[in-house]
Design a protein around this motif. Sequence first.
Motif, PDB file in Angstrom:
ATOM      1  N   VAL A 267     -10.701  62.044  55.392  1.00 10.69           N
ATOM      2  CA  VAL A 267     -12.152  62.059  55.659  1.00 10.69           C
ATOM      3  C   VAL A 267     -12.578  63.402  56.244  1.00 10.69           C
ATOM      4  CG1 VAL A 267     -14.061  60.846  56.792  1.00 10.69           C
ATOM      5  CG2 VAL A 267     -11.964  59.609  56.254  1.00 10.69           C
ATOM      6  N   LEU A 268     -13.630  63.973  55.645  1.00 11.50           N
ATOM      7  CA  LEU A 268     -14.265  65.161  56.226  1.00 11.50           C
ATOM      8  C   LEU A 268     -15.429  64.671  57.077  1.00 11.50           C
ATOM      9  CD1 LEU A 268     -14.457  67.159  52.887  1.00 11.50           C
ATOM     10  CD2 LEU A 268     -12.981  67.708  54.825  1.00 11.50           C
ATOM     11  N   LEU A 269     -15.396  64.998  58.337  1.00  9.85           N
ATOM     12  CA  LEU A 269     -16.438  64.520  59.254  1.00  9.85           C
ATOM     13  C   LEU A 269     -17.249  65.693  59.770  1.00  9.85           C
ATOM     14  CD1 LEU A 269     -14.319  62.046  61.382  1.00  9.85           C
ATOM     15  CD2 LEU A 269     -16.421  61.430  60.178  1.00  9.85           C
ATOM     16  N   VAL A 278     -14.395  68.240  61.089  1.00  5.96           N
ATOM     17  CA  VAL A 278     -12.997  67.923  61.393  1.00  5.96           C
ATOM     18  C   VAL A 278     -12.466  67.089  60.225  1.00  5.96           C
ATOM     19  CG1 VAL A 278     -13.464  65.781  62.683  1.00  5.96           C
ATOM     20  CG2 VAL A 278     -11.468  67.130  63.267  1.00  5.96           C
ATOM     21  N   ILE A 279     -11.157  67.102  60.033  1.00  2.75           N
ATOM     22  CA  ILE A 279     -10.574  66.263  58.973  1.00  2.75           C
ATOM     23  C   ILE A 279      -9.774  65.151  59.649  1.00  2.75           C
ATOM     24  CG2 ILE A 279      -9.117  66.194  56.925  1.00  2.75           C
ATOM     25  CD1 ILE A 279      -9.368  69.221  56.722  1.00  2.75           C
ATOM     26  N   SER A 280     -10.028  63.921  59.233  1.00  2.00           N
ATOM     27  CA  SER A 280      -9.195  62.848  59.774  1.00  2.00           C
ATOM     28  C   SER A 280      -8.543  62.108  58.605  1.00  2.00           C
ATOM     29  CB  SER A 280     -10.038  61.927  60.657  1.00  2.00           C
ATOM     30  OG  SER A 280     -10.395  60.780  59.975  1.00  2.00           O
ATOM     31  N   VAL A 362     -24.239  62.080  61.620  1.00  2.00           N
ATOM     32  CA  VAL A 362     -22.817  62.301  61.345  1.00  2.00           C
ATOM     33  C   VAL A 362     -22.583  62.014  59.861  1.00  2.00           C
ATOM     34  CG1 VAL A 362     -20.464  61.506  61.810  1.00  2.00           C
ATOM     35  CG2 VAL A 362     -22.086  61.747  63.694  1.00  2.00           C
ATOM     36  N   TRP A 363     -21.996  62.969  59.177  1.00  2.00           N
ATOM     37  CA  TRP A 363     -21.629  62.806  57.765  1.00  2.00           C
ATOM     38  C   TRP A 363     -20.139  62.502  57.699  1.00  2.00           C
ATOM     39  CZ3 TRP A 363     -25.515  62.890  54.208  1.00  2.00           C
ATOM     40  CH2 TRP A 363     -26.716  63.496  54.595  1.00  2.00           C
ATOM     41  N   SER A 364     -19.786  61.599  56.815  1.00  2.00           N
ATOM     42  CA  SER A 364     -18.379  61.246  56.646  1.00  2.00           C
ATOM     43  C   SER A 364     -18.105  61.204  55.149  1.00  2.00           C
ATOM     44  CB  SER A 364     -18.145  59.879  57.289  1.00  2.00           C
ATOM     45  OG  SER A 364     -17.033  59.255  56.717  1.00  2.00           O
ATOM     46  N   ILE A 365     -17.228  62.068  54.698  1.00  2.00           N
ATOM     47  CA  ILE A 365     -16.942  62.133  53.264  1.00  2.00           C
ATOM     48  C   ILE A 365     -15.488  61.709  53.081  1.00  2.00           C
ATOM     49  CG2 ILE A 365     -16.810  63.629  51.218  1.00  2.00           C
ATOM     50  CD1 ILE A 365     -19.156  64.461  54.100  1.00  2.00           C
ATOM     51  N   ALA A 366     -15.324  60.462  52.651  1.00  2.00           N
ATOM     52  CA  ALA A 366     -13.975  59.899  52.509  1.00  2.00           C
ATOM     53  C   ALA A 366     -13.458  60.153  51.101  1.00  2.00           C
ATOM     54  CB  ALA A 366     -14.015  58.403  52.792  1.00  2.00           C
ATOM     55  N   LEU A 367     -12.206  60.558  51.009  1.00  2.00           N
ATOM     56  CA  LEU A 367     -11.562  60.849  49.731  1.00  2.00           C
ATOM     57  C   LEU A 367     -10.377  59.887  49.594  1.00  2.00           C
ATOM     58  CD1 LEU A 367     -11.778  64.667  50.398  1.00  2.00           C
ATOM     59  CD2 LEU A 367     -13.250  63.373  48.834  1.00  2.00           C
TER      60      LEU A 367
END
Length: 485
Positions: A267-269, A278-280, A362-367
Motif C-alpha cells: 500500500v502506498l499511503l 509511506v509504503i506499508s 489520506v490516500w491509500s493505493i493498495a496493490l
Amino acid sequence: MKSTLAFLSYTAAARATGANICCAQLQDALDTKITLPGQSTYNTTENSYWSLQEANLQPGCILRPSSPQDVAKAVSIIVGVDGCTFAIKGQGHAPAAGFANIDGGVTFDMTSLDSTVLSHDKSVLSVGAGASWLQVYEYLDPYNLAVAGGRNGLVGVGGLTPGGGISHFSPRVGWACDNVVNFEVVLGDGTLTNANQTSNSDLYRALKGGVNNFGVVTRFDLATFPQGNLSVTKLAHDISQRKAVFQAFTDIVVAPKFDVDTSLVTVLLYNSTSKAWVISNSAVYTQPVVNPPVFAELAAVPSVSNSSEITSLAAYAKEAATPPLNWLFATATFKPSAKFMLDIFDILNGTLYSFNPEGGIVWSIALEPLPAVLVSHAAKTGGNVLGVSPEDGNSYVMLLSALWPNSASNPAVDQISREPVAKIESQARAKGLLQKFQYINYAAPYQKPLASYGAKNLEFLKGVSKRYDPEGVFQTRVPGGFKLA
Ligand SMILES: Cc1cc2nc3c(=O)[nH]c(=O)nc-3n(C[C@H](O)[C@H](O)[C@H](O)COP(=O)(O)OP(=O)(O)OC[C@H]3O[C@@H](n4cnc5c(N)ncnc54)[C@H](O)[C@@H]3O)c2cc1C
C-alpha cells in the motif's frame, strides 16, 4: 392495522409517497422487524455504515429480517406498491452513497441473518447473508477450518462474495464466490429458491460476480478447507525504497510458479497534511512458517518497521472499527511491471500532492497480486462471470481509496480522484499493460465493472436477469450498486 395507524401518524408527509405506503404495509406484515426514523434500531443500522456518504442517507424504514421468509414477504409487498424502492445492506462496507442504503425507500439490514451452521461432515459452512467475516472465522477457527473470505473481519459476507472476493486463500482456492456451493436467494417476485451447480445453475454462475442484480441472497453455503495458523509480516518502507519494493512485489507476481500460500498487499499511503508518502506491506503466508522464503526479497529492502507473528485467521482479521469518515474507491488492473509501478507513483504524486482539503485527506493505493493460478480455480465450480481467465496471465489489482473527514470536500475529492486513475489507465493502455478487468468490489460509481467482464458475460447476465427477474425488480426497485443496463 394498529401499526399502520401508528405509522401514518408518524408524519403527515408519510402518507404522500409510495415508499411510505410501502413502509406502512411492511409494518403490518412484519411488525417490529420494521423500524422507523428516530427509533433506536433504525439508528443502529444508520450508524453501522463504514462511510458517511452511506450513513447520511435516510430510508423511510429499515427491515431487520429474522428469517429468509421475512425477506421474501418484504420483497412481495414492495413490488406491489408503485414507487417503492429498496436497498440491500450486508456489513455496509461499500463506500459509495446508495449502494447499500437509500433515501426515502426501504433498507434491508441483513445483519440480523448471521447464523453459522457447519454441515455434519464439516465440508460446508452455511452462513446467514448478513454475517461479517470475523463471525465466520471465529466460528471456524476452533475446528481448524477456514473458508475463502475477506481479509478484514468487519467486511460483510453479503457484499464481498457476489462481487468476487479476494481472500488470503484465493491463490489456493480461487475467488470467494468460486467457493460458494449454494446460494439461497429471494427473487424479484418474492420466491425463495436455491442456486447451485445442479439447480438454477445459470443463476448460480450469475451470482458469482453479478452482485445485487438478481435477488437478495439470504444464505451462502461455503466450502470449507483445513486451515491452521498464518504467518503475518508487516513491513513499512520509506518511499525512497519504492523501486526495490516494486521490484520485490513484481518478482512475486511473475514467479514461474506462484506460491499459492502468498497473500500480499502493498500500500502506498499519502497524508495531505504531513505531505508524507509511506509504503506499508501486509505479507501474509497461509502456513505457520516464520520468514517464508517468498517474501525474502521484500524483507531484505531496508524498512522503517518490521514485525512478524504466527497467528490465527480470526485474530488477524479482528480490526478496530474506523470512526465515521467519507471514503471513496476506484480500481484498475495491470500486467506486472516494476517500472510501470514507478510511473504509477509519479502520477499519484503529481496529481495528489498539492491537494489538501480542510481537515486533510489520506490516500491509500493498495496493490494486490491477481495471479493466473487464482483465476484458474473458477472452472472447477461451474465458472463465474468476472471475465478473467488464466490466459490473461499474472496481473495485479489497484485499489485507490481515500478517507477524509470534511463532507464539504466530497465533490472536490471525487473530481481529483479521477485524475490519477485516468492518467494511470491511459499510460498503462499505451504501454500494453492495462487489463480490461475492473474489480467490482473496488470500483468507483463512475466505472463500468460489469462491462469489464466482457460482452459475452454481460449478455449472459442480462439473459439471467430476464429469466429470473422479468419485471426488472433488481434493476429498477434496487437502484443501488452497478446495474446491468
Ligand atoms: C476495510 C475494507 C476491507 C476490505 N477487504 C476486502 C478483501 O479483503 N477482499 C475483497 O475482495 N474485498 C474487500 N473489500 C471490499 C468489499 O468486498 C466490498 O466493499 C463489499 O461490497 C463489502 O461488503 P459488505 O457486505 O460489507 O457491504 P455492503 O455495503 O453492505 O454491500 C455491498 C453491496 O453488496 C450488496 N449486497 C450486500 N448484501 C447482499 C445480499 N445479501 N444479497 C444481495 N446483495 C447484497 C449491496 O446491495 C451492495 O450493493 C474491503 C472493503 C473495506 C471497506
